[in-house]
Design a protein around this motif. Structure first.
Motif, mmCIF file in Angstrom:
data_model
loop_
_atom_site.group_PDB
_atom_site.id
_atom_site.type_symbol
_atom_site.label_atom_id
_atom_site.label_comp_id
_atom_site.label_asym_id
_atom_site.label_seq_id
_atom_site.Cartn_x
_atom_site.Cartn_y
_atom_site.Cartn_z
ATOM 1 N N ASP A 1 0.818 -1.218 0.000
ATOM 2 C CA ASP A 1 0.000 0.000 0.000
ATOM 3 C C ASP A 1 0.847 1.261 0.000
ATOM 4 O O ASP A 1 0.441 2.289 -0.548
ATOM 5 C CB ASP A 1 -0.938 0.004 1.211
ATOM 6 N N ASN A 2 2.019 1.194 0.631
ATOM 7 C CA ASN A 2 2.873 2.372 0.740
ATOM 8 C C ASN A 2 3.958 2.408 -0.337
ATOM 9 O O ASN A 2 5.025 2.973 -0.146
ATOM 10 C CB ASN A 2 3.525 2.436 2.115
ATOM 11 N N LEU A 3 3.665 1.798 -1.502
ATOM 12 C CA LEU A 3 4.612 1.782 -2.616
ATOM 13 C C LEU A 3 4.838 3.213 -3.114
ATOM 14 O O LEU A 3 3.900 3.971 -3.350
ATOM 15 C CB LEU A 3 4.073 0.917 -3.749
ATOM 16 N N LYS A 4 6.106 3.569 -3.318
ATOM 17 C CA LYS A 4 6.459 4.853 -3.897
ATOM 18 C C LYS A 4 6.665 4.675 -5.395
ATOM 19 O O LYS A 4 7.504 3.903 -5.826
ATOM 20 C CB LYS A 4 7.722 5.415 -3.261
ATOM 21 N N ILE A 5 5.892 5.399 -6.205
ATOM 22 C CA ILE A 5 5.988 5.316 -7.669
ATOM 23 C C ILE A 5 6.712 6.548 -8.190
ATOM 24 O O ILE A 5 6.329 7.679 -7.874
ATOM 25 C CB ILE A 5 4.587 5.199 -8.286
ATOM 26 N N ILE A 6 7.745 6.315 -8.966
ATOM 27 C CA ILE A 6 8.596 7.382 -9.486
ATOM 28 C C ILE A 6 8.517 7.395 -11.001
ATOM 29 O O ILE A 6 8.909 6.439 -11.673
ATOM 30 C CB ILE A 6 10.054 7.198 -9.026
ATOM 31 N N GLN A 7 7.999 8.477 -11.566
ATOM 32 C CA GLN A 7 7.927 8.641 -13.022
ATOM 33 C C GLN A 7 9.264 9.178 -13.535
ATOM 34 O O GLN A 7 9.726 10.216 -13.106
ATOM 35 C CB GLN A 7 6.813 9.612 -13.391
ATOM 36 N N MET A 8 9.855 8.453 -14.455
ATOM 37 C CA MET A 8 11.156 8.846 -14.988
ATOM 38 C C MET A 8 10.973 9.739 -16.218
ATOM 39 O O MET A 8 9.952 9.707 -16.878
ATOM 40 C CB MET A 8 11.965 7.618 -15.347
#
Length: 223
Positions: free
Chosen positions: A216-223
């Protein structure tokens, strides 16, 4: 010869792999499983620590979208196959589609190439094909009709990337190279990749992001 090889690359595969790597003085060994479907433009690669069998990284390709998931760090990077730099993920700077070609049985060719030269070598037992475009020189070495080494040279930086392809695995009319070695001397990186338990052209539904249990606490990083 290259056209014949590339026409016979598989439409899909399921396989296991081992990677023995060295980056400077640091050595590592990773194992895992891979799924690939050409028609779907989909790939799922799960990397596992060789000793502890714990998940290290998962790479997913769906069309042009490439996701790199690190379960321990609870981070996912979302990138594009058109712009991704594999050096950001512990690899080498190489066009993603070229790297994708190598691990799916094709001999990659630089975009918009022209033929610079063709040479005989090893007293007629081998030959070399030299290609170029505005950015790179590419040399492909052959033993008979089979390529065994690809050399890429960046015209601007003069950086070299060597790719050795060995042990073709043939199943039906399709083939892939079961041993691939990548050497980038400028960053002191060497990867020796071995494919095992290979099944070519078998029906496969490649796992996608929807098939992965994400925290649930996944950090998503857009490159």
């Amino acid at each position: 010869s290259i056209s014949v090889i590339n026409r016979n690359c598989p439409e899909s595969y399921v396989l296991d792999f081992d990677i023995d790597g060295a980056h400077g003085e640091k050595k590592s060994r990773i194992m895992g499983k891979a799924q690939y479907n050409k028609k779907q433009r989909a790939m799922h690669v799960a990397f596992v620590d060789y000793i502890f069998r714990s998940p290290v990284m998962t790479l997913l390709r769906e069309g042009d979208t490439v996701r790199v998931y690190y379960p321990v760090e609870k981070k996912m990077y979302v990138d594009s196959s058109r712009t991704i730099d594999l050096a950001n993920y512990g690899g080498v700077t190489i066009d993603f589609d070229m790297f994708h070609d190598i691990i799916t049985g094709s001999i990659p060719l630089i975009a918009g190439y022209s033929v610079k030269q063709g040479l005989a070598a090893n007293e007629g037992k081998g030959s070399m094909l030299i290609l170029e475009n505005p950015l790179y020189y590419q040399t492909i070495s052959f033993q008979g009709n089979d390529p065994d080494k690809i050399l890429l040279i960046n015209k601007k930086t003069r950086e070299k990337l060597e790719i050795y392809v060995k042990k073709p695995f043939i199943q039906g009319t399709s083939r892939i190279y079961s041993n691939i070695m990548i050497v980038a001397q400028s960053v002191r990186l060497r990867l020796n990749i071995t494919f095992k338990k290979i099944q070519l052209n078998a029906p496969v539904r490649v796992k996608t992001i929807k098939d992965i249990n994400l925290p649930d606490n996944l950090k998503i990083i857009q490159m």
